[in-house]
Design a protein around this motif. Structure first.
Motif, short mmCIF file in Angstrom:
data_model
loop_
_atom_site.label_atom_id
_atom_site.label_comp_id
_atom_site.label_asym_id
_atom_site.label_seq_id
_atom_site.Cartn_x
_atom_site.Cartn_y
_atom_site.Cartn_z
N VAL A 228 0.85 -1.18 0.00
CA VAL A 228 0.00 0.00 0.00
C VAL A 228 0.89 1.24 0.00
N GLN A 229 0.74 2.05 -1.00
CA GLN A 229 1.62 3.22 -1.14
C GLN A 229 1.52 4.16 0.06
N GLY A 230 2.68 4.48 0.64
CA GLY A 230 2.74 5.43 1.75
C GLY A 230 2.36 4.86 3.10
N ALA A 231 2.10 3.55 3.18
CA ALA A 231 1.67 2.96 4.45
C ALA A 231 2.79 3.01 5.48
N GLN A 232 2.39 3.20 6.74
CA GLN A 232 3.33 3.18 7.86
C GLN A 232 3.34 1.79 8.50
N PHE A 233 4.51 1.37 8.99
CA PHE A 233 4.63 0.06 9.64
C PHE A 233 5.23 0.23 11.02
N GLN A 234 4.59 -0.40 12.03
CA GLN A 234 5.06 -0.29 13.40
C GLN A 234 5.12 -1.68 14.03
N LEU A 235 6.24 -1.99 14.66
CA LEU A 235 6.45 -3.27 15.33
C LEU A 235 6.47 -3.02 16.83
N LEU A 236 5.60 -3.71 17.58
CA LEU A 236 5.49 -3.51 19.02
C LEU A 236 5.95 -4.75 19.79
N ASP A 237 6.34 -4.55 21.03
CA ASP A 237 6.81 -5.62 21.90
C ASP A 237 5.60 -6.37 22.46
N ALA A 238 5.05 -7.27 21.66
CA ALA A 238 3.84 -7.98 22.04
C ALA A 238 3.71 -9.23 21.17
N ALA A 239 2.71 -10.03 21.49
CA ALA A 239 2.38 -11.18 20.64
C ALA A 239 1.26 -10.75 19.70
N HIS A 240 0.15 -11.49 19.65
CA HIS A 240 -0.89 -11.23 18.65
C HIS A 240 -1.80 -10.07 19.02
N LEU A 241 -2.16 -9.96 20.29
CA LEU A 241 -3.12 -8.93 20.71
C LEU A 241 -2.40 -7.66 21.14
N THR A 242 -1.77 -6.99 20.21
CA THR A 242 -1.01 -5.78 20.54
C THR A 242 -1.86 -4.69 21.18
N PRO A 243 -3.13 -4.47 20.78
CA PRO A 243 -3.91 -3.42 21.43
C PRO A 243 -4.20 -3.71 22.90
N VAL A 244 -4.11 -4.98 23.30
CA VAL A 244 -4.31 -5.36 24.69
C VAL A 244 -2.99 -5.32 25.44
N GLU A 245 -1.99 -5.96 24.88
CA GLU A 245 -0.71 -6.11 25.56
C GLU A 245 0.09 -4.80 25.61
N GLN A 246 -0.05 -3.99 24.59
CA GLN A 246 0.63 -2.70 24.54
C GLN A 246 -0.41 -1.60 24.31
N SER A 247 -1.40 -1.56 25.19
CA SER A 247 -2.55 -0.67 24.98
C SER A 247 -2.15 0.81 24.93
N GLN A 248 -1.27 1.24 25.82
CA GLN A 248 -0.90 2.66 25.82
C GLN A 248 -0.10 3.01 24.57
N ARG A 249 0.85 2.17 24.23
CA ARG A 249 1.65 2.42 23.03
C ARG A 249 0.79 2.37 21.77
N PHE A 250 -0.10 1.37 21.70
CA PHE A 250 -0.97 1.26 20.54
C PHE A 250 -1.90 2.47 20.44
N GLY A 251 -2.49 2.84 21.57
CA GLY A 251 -3.38 3.99 21.56
C GLY A 251 -2.67 5.27 21.12
N ALA A 252 -1.45 5.45 21.57
CA ALA A 252 -0.67 6.64 21.19
C ALA A 252 -0.34 6.61 19.70
N LEU A 253 0.00 5.43 19.19
CA LEU A 253 0.30 5.30 17.76
C LEU A 253 -0.91 5.65 16.91
N LEU A 254 -2.05 5.06 17.28
CA LEU A 254 -3.26 5.31 16.51
C LEU A 254 -3.70 6.75 16.62
N ASP A 255 -3.57 7.33 17.80
CA ASP A 255 -3.94 8.72 18.01
C ASP A 255 -3.07 9.64 17.15
N GLY A 256 -1.77 9.39 17.15
CA GLY A 256 -0.88 10.22 16.33
C GLY A 256 -1.18 10.07 14.85
#
Length: 262
Positions: A228-256
């Motif tokens: 996808v042209q221009g897509a951003q990619f982010q790798l977080l310190d988590a397994a499959h459920l990143t929004p649960v395991e890294q909720s603050q980091r995920f929320g900040a990423l999505l918010d930004g």
């Protein structure tokens, strides 16, 4: 709240009906809308936040027939029309990320941004039998039989040890998932392939994955960001459920991501 969508009684939750852009969250296989509770709380003041249960999950009735990921994307399009959303920022996790991709391809005019979490662009040929076997296993033994193995894939050992109450809630959700809801969805996942359409997506796209995700390795998810042209990619310190395991980091990423575009 419930609406009948494509002959399926569909359960959904809408926060902040007063205004703001629409933001829709789609859950994982053997999950329900509750996996997004923290994100809904985070974004409800600035967005109209829509969460719902896929066919045969949570409070949504099971489909009487087999279905595809395209059908699930059509369900979302109809749900949005019924609640009065002309378009939405869409965020999908696991099978929800597959639905989000198909939605962005098949209903491009309804997509403001696309966020894909822990989902591939396709299921490799050698992995397809795995999902069909899981469907067969659940039909024989029930969804409670897959709770332990699923939690091991979804969450890192450290998180499971530190947050037993979260693990218990997610496990209960897996066990409550209707057998046919899981089995038909797993069959649909086994056939998923959107590679030949990804390049048509022109909406701003964020792709997030967990570096410890054994079920959907990061390389599989990165295919989306690379296509996808221009897509951003982010790798977080988590397994499959990143929004649960890294909720603050995920929320900040999505918010930004959203604040740079809204």
């Amino acid at each position: 709240m419930q609406l009948t969508i494509n002959h399926i009684d569909t359960n959904y939750v809408l926060d902040n009906e007063g205004g703001g852009p629409w933001l829709t969250f789609i859950h994982q296989l053997a999950g329900d809308h509750s996996v997004w509770d923290q994100m809904a709380g985070f974004f409800r003041n600035d967005f109209q936040v829509l969460r719902y249960d896929l066919r045969g999950h949570g409070g949504t009735t099971a489909s009487p027939d087999d279905f595809s990921i395209d059908d699930l994307a059509d369900d979302l399009a109809e749900l949005l029309a019924r609640v009065g959303a002309p378009s939405t920022h869409v965020v999908g996790l696991s099978i929800g990320g597959m639905v989000a991709q198909k939605f962005a391809v098949n209903h491009a005019d309804k997509v403001d941004t696309l966020t894909v979490v822990g989902a591939p662009a396709f299921i490799p040929e050698d992995a397809r039998p795995t999902f069909r076997q899981r469907a067969k296993f659940v039909r024989e033994r029930g969804t409670a039989s897959i709770v332990d193995a699923t939690l091991e894939r979804w969450l890192t050992p450290g998180f499971r040890k530190a947050h037993p109450e979260v693990v218990e809630q997610i496990g209960e959700t897996i066990a409550r998932t209707p057998v046919e809801g899981f089995a038909r969805a797993a069959d649909a996942v086994s056939r998923f392939d959107v590679r030949d359409k990804l390049a048509s997506i022109v909406r701003p796209t964020l792709v997030v994955t967990g570096e410890h995700d054994s079920g959907t390795p990061p390389a599989q998810t990165k295919v989306i960001a690379d296509t996808v042209q221009g897509a951003q990619f982010q790798l977080l310190d988590a397994a499959h459920l990143t929004p649960v395991e890294q909720s603050q980091r995920f929320g900040a990423l999505l918010d930004g991501f959203l604040r740079n575009l809204v």
